[in-house]
Scaffold this active site. Sequence first.
Site, short mmCIF file in Angstrom:
data_model
loop_
_atom_site.label_atom_id
_atom_site.label_comp_id
_atom_site.label_asym_id
_atom_site.label_seq_id
_atom_site.Cartn_x
_atom_site.Cartn_y
_atom_site.Cartn_z
CD GLU A 161 -7.64 -9.94 -0.71
OE1 GLU A 161 -6.44 -9.71 -0.43
OE2 GLU A 161 -8.47 -10.28 0.14
CG ASP B 125 -0.46 -6.42 9.70
OD1 ASP B 125 -1.38 -5.65 10.02
OD2 ASP B 125 -0.54 -7.25 8.77
CG ASP C 221 -15.27 -10.08 5.50
OD1 ASP C 221 -15.05 -11.28 5.28
OD2 ASP C 221 -14.41 -9.19 5.36
CG ASP D 21 -7.28 -12.61 4.73
OD1 ASP D 21 -7.06 -12.30 5.92
OD2 ASP D 21 -7.65 -11.79 3.87
CG ASP E 36 -6.19 -13.80 0.75
OD1 ASP E 36 -5.01 -14.14 0.53
OD2 ASP E 36 -6.51 -12.63 1.06
CG HIS F 181 -13.21 -11.17 -0.56
ND1 HIS F 181 -12.05 -10.50 -0.89
CD2 HIS F 181 -13.26 -11.16 0.80
CE1 HIS F 181 -11.43 -10.11 0.21
NE2 HIS F 181 -12.15 -10.51 1.26
C1 GCO Z 1 -10.50 -8.30 4.03
C2 GCO Z 1 -9.35 -8.63 3.12
C3 GCO Z 1 -8.00 -8.37 3.73
C4 GCO Z 1 -6.87 -8.44 2.73
C5 GCO Z 1 -5.60 -7.97 3.35
C6 GCO Z 1 -4.40 -8.25 2.49
O1 GCO Z 1 -11.61 -8.76 3.73
O2 GCO Z 1 -10.31 -7.60 5.02
O3 GCO Z 1 -9.47 -9.97 2.75
O4 GCO Z 1 -7.79 -9.25 4.79
O5 GCO Z 1 -6.70 -9.74 2.26
O6 GCO Z 1 -5.72 -6.63 3.60
O7 GCO Z 1 -4.37 -7.46 1.44
MN MN Z 2 -8.05 -11.29 1.91
MN MN Z 3 -11.42 -10.80 3.25
#
Ligand code: GCO
Ligand code: MN
Ligand code: MN
Length: 388
Positions: A182, A58, A256, A288, A246, A221
Amino acid sequence: MSQYVPKKTDRFTFGLWTVGNIGRDPFGTAVRSSLSAVSIVRKLSELGAYGVNLHDNDLVPIDAAPAERDSIVSEFKKALADYDMKVPMATTNLFYDPAFKEGAFTANDPKVRAYAVQKTMRAMDLGAELGAKVYVFWGGREGTETDACKDPRDGIKRYRECLNFLAAYDEEQGYNYRFAIEPKPNEPRGDIYLPTVGAALGFISTLDKSDKFGVNPEYAHDTMAGLNFVHAVGQALDAGKLFHIDLNGQKPGRYDQDYRFGAEDIKANFFLVKLLEESGYQGSLHFDAHAYRTEDEEGVWDFARGCMRTYLLLKEKAHQFQQDAEIQAILQDVHSDAEGYAQLLAAPTAENRSKLNATQFNREILGSRGYRYERLDQLTTELLLGMR
Ligand code: GCO
Ligand code: MN
Ligand code: MN
């Protein structure tokens, strides 16, 4: 009202990739121009955020030469200092480059796995240089479309090897990161390994330095998969493993979406905020998510303000819930333990075992009781709608 204006002490953070999202999706190209990291830092600080989080790429392009990297990082560090912003969390982009199309830590090609670990070591160096204390592992490409390609036990074993390797690197460098896994069930892979918070917690107990590892659950998620996120966060808290979170918005059973926090299912978001606040969770409150694709830059800042404001409004509602006499009376009643059975169950002594064995229960009385949860839920709804 000033109480809903975010302050640094609220610990709100955004990813550079979140407000920086330019609205690309599988069906269409960018709709907004990209914002520089420095301008994101400045604007988020003005809005009251505590910090920004980032993937290595990033900030620093994947093919940057060392001198270019150093000048980008020093300009960014200056902006952090100028605008009093922190980088509490860092992570690695192990999903964008075609090299990772078959996986990163779980790839069949050992050379891809080695490259993924090396890229993560460098991203850990970057995060440490920026002061990050939490390091996130989101295994976006760690999964399959067809299980003909690998035995899931190999996937998990390789994942473990890579994380053990990185934890050893962390120790050697003295970074002392808290590592947060995560979980996500799918997208971008057909199926992703470690799909749920529970799966991640089970896996963590098999790692060499399991104390260093916790989870980074994400609202979207679990919600995508129709699971109850509040329960998942509760389990992570109970295990002492909620290292990061997040926050965003998501409808169940959809792609998503990563909507603004609070955009969907206010009641679920309320129970989440209530849980976080009552638990004394002290980590970052990280958004996020990204603005709708319909938005220009002004809409991006509306989005960022909205995430933080909704959290603060729900925090105030959680406070009202605790103060509401009728709600509390129902709760007190259903939790009462006049005869001391809760105490008995909490201590599995020989005395309590025989006491329990000798007890006569009246099933009819137990089964005929009403719990008043209809009233309780209605009161909660009215409280959230501003009617109490
Ligand atoms: C997604 C994820 C990502 C991660 C990020 C940090 O669904 O794309 O949530 O946004 O959180 O890569 O590790
Ligand atoms: Mn995330
Ligand atoms: Mn995500």
